[in-house]
Design a protein around this motif. Sequence first.
Motif, PDB file in Angstrom:
ATOM      1  N   ARG A  33      28.139   3.093 -10.628  1.00 19.29           N
ATOM      2  CA  ARG A  33      28.989   3.262  -9.453  1.00 19.29           C
ATOM      3  C   ARG A  33      30.353   2.654  -9.672  1.00 19.29           C
ATOM      4  O   ARG A  33      31.359   3.164  -9.188  1.00 19.29           O
ATOM      5  N   SER A  59      33.259   8.765  -6.289  1.00 21.89           N
ATOM      6  CA  SER A  59      32.847   8.197  -5.011  1.00 21.89           C
ATOM      7  C   SER A  59      32.336   9.272  -4.063  1.00 21.89           C
ATOM      8  O   SER A  59      31.862   8.978  -2.977  1.00 21.89           O
ATOM      9  N   LYS A  60      32.394  10.551  -4.507  1.00 23.41           N
ATOM     10  CA  LYS A  60      31.854  11.615  -3.646  1.00 23.41           C
ATOM     11  C   LYS A  60      30.347  11.749  -3.885  1.00 23.41           C
ATOM     12  O   LYS A  60      29.819  12.841  -4.043  1.00 23.41           O
ATOM     13  N   ARG A  61      29.696  10.607  -3.987  1.00 19.44           N
ATOM     14  CA  ARG A  61      28.256  10.622  -4.219  1.00 19.44           C
ATOM     15  C   ARG A  61      27.626   9.690  -3.203  1.00 19.44           C
ATOM     16  O   ARG A  61      28.219   8.700  -2.800  1.00 19.44           O
ATOM     17  N   MET A  62      26.389   9.997  -2.818  1.00 14.32           N
ATOM     18  CA  MET A  62      25.713   9.134  -1.849  1.00 14.32           C
ATOM     19  C   MET A  62      24.253   9.002  -2.262  1.00 14.32           C
ATOM     20  O   MET A  62      23.603   9.993  -2.574  1.00 14.32           O
ATOM     21  N   SER A  65      33.585   4.434 -10.549  1.00 12.21           N
ATOM     22  CA  SER A  65      34.447   5.170  -9.619  1.00 12.21           C
ATOM     23  C   SER A  65      35.770   4.460  -9.396  1.00 12.21           C
ATOM     24  O   SER A  65      36.672   5.007  -8.782  1.00 12.21           O
ATOM     25  N   GLY A  66      35.914   3.223  -9.938  1.00 18.26           N
ATOM     26  CA  GLY A  66      37.229   2.603  -9.938  1.00 18.26           C
ATOM     27  C   GLY A  66      38.145   3.357 -10.897  1.00 18.26           C
ATOM     28  O   GLY A  66      39.349   3.479 -10.686  1.00 18.26           O
TER      29      GLY A  66
END
Lengths: 311, 326
Positions: free
Chosen positions: A77, A87-90, A80-81
């Motif tokens: 995760r 960041s379009k993940r959940m 995503s920086g």
Amino acid sequence: VFPGVRQAQWLTKTKVVEGLPAAVQGILDNPALGLQELEDRAKHVVSHARLWDTTEVTPRREKYCPVLFENLIHICRLMSGKYPSLSKRMLARNCRIAATWERESILLQVRGLSGILMNSMTPIPPVASKEEILATKEHVLETFYPIAPTIDLQEVNVYQELNDTGFRDGYPYSHPHTLFFLESANVRTDRFRPEQLRAKMLMFAFGNALAKARALHGNDPKVLEQPIVVQSVGTDGQLFQFMVFQLNTTDLVSNDSIKNLVWIDSDQNLYERAQCVPEVKKRVVTKPAGISGFQPDTFKKFLALYLHGTV
Amino acid sequence: GAEAPAAAEAPGDAKAPGAARAPEPSAGPEPYLDIGELRSLACDALLQESFYQKKKRPFLYRDQDHTPGPFLTQLVSTLAASLSGRNPLLAVSSLDLNPEVNYYWHHGEEVVAHGHRKGRVDPVRFQIDDNPHLQIRVPKQLPEVVHLESDLGDIPVIDHKPSKLPLFKKQYENKVFIGSKVADPCCYGHTQFHLLPDRLKRERFIKERLEDQIEVVYRSNGIASLFAWTAAQAMYQGFWNEADVTRPFVSQAVVTDGKYFAFFCYQLNTLALTAETIKNNPRKNICWGTDSKPLYDVVEDGNVKGFNDEILLQLVRFLLNRPKEL
């Protein structure tokens, strides 16, 4: 008892390919992603999960398996920086899936809690070329005559033929990306063996892809213009199973015509041994404390599957 | 989170000014922060857990595990990941889910009442066993907020034994633990996130006409948990009550019930709390905190209504906190 992969592939009308698909291999080989620097972090994370995360001497598998998973996902995760589109993940825990289909006049269902699911706003592009998909027409599915392919499956009376992705309409992260299965039971007989785990991974990846296909295109069986790709990762805290499944068709009744495809990379160890207390025999340290035999490639594959479809 | 007694003032020489200002973390001037992007991440997390994912009914009296808990986990993990590009400390952080934090210390004296040691003077022993919902540990310390020797006010005195206060009724094992063993390079605490259990929800206090005790719950959780965490971090670095800290230990905490958020920042200036070492010890530990405010009004039909950007910004500022040199 869950069927083995051979059975699962007949039930889902799938052809098995050994190893990971070229698209994922491309991510692994891409030096721009800086996978080397992450190796140290991965080693720390394994040490944390297996050695440091308890007030007792050693953490138990029920604790270290989920902790290792959470730590690995945390590293992924944090990418995503660098790649904001990640960041379009959940992540969704305890999500329920329901998918129903017919195979040669047998009605089959996948239902229940399908582990931890990572959803994405954008789908993974198909990993097999059109030629590869067409070539599956020639593939003959293995049968088990005289054993019925539904052996060891639970026979139930189905009153509702349900197809449910587990999420309401309008959910922005609507594409199932990767399923994670954690075999974290302490007692070995309570855990799925690798072959059974792979079969479970295949069935649930298929179930999620099928439910999504039905939600997108309706219940009529047909060959999909845009194949749906769902990945699966299974582990017991040390051994990892990687799987990339591509749903090419929802026409599952007959044995001919286009088949689905799955790439399986099995039995990848992340490390050889985690020793909390050094083993001493006759006043000589035979096994020092710490993590030994760390395999960075296994972590890179985990990360590559995470990045797949976005990077 | 830790047990939250109705009458606050946990021992440990912590001074908590009432409705205090939230401290400004010492981060340098930032390039433009895309608050819209962060807001949509937060709303997506909230909507997934409360609306989009089909879930069964919550278990009895465990409402916090159904929506607030998962929402908090999603919110923190996605925000921390998204902000890791701006805060290099986050990029090397360790995220713990449901960790254990323990601290054991002596403070004050009592006379043994019964038994063969009757009449002898013993130190009073305290033990905090905490389970934050989430915590972030980092390899470098957060910068100090005020000087080590600052004096911001007086500490109230309580004469009861600790077992009379709900927080210290049961003491089993005496442990000191920050969430990971000493070998872990992430040995400093950055931020903890505490989830209030169902039995301490606001509606219950309002029904029993104890509205003035609502903020007490948040405050006591913040002070006790942060004291235990910072003191345990100091012990990991080799300090104890006879070798007091040479630099302040700073950590942050967010206490929430899923909708209302309260923010706390704690600076540990001294570990010397035993009867002998406290005699000439002018130092005080300090805790700053805010009142609890709602992040949003209500979730209706897949929409979040009344989203409060201020609370989100405070959370972002907390996550961006880092030493000046980074």
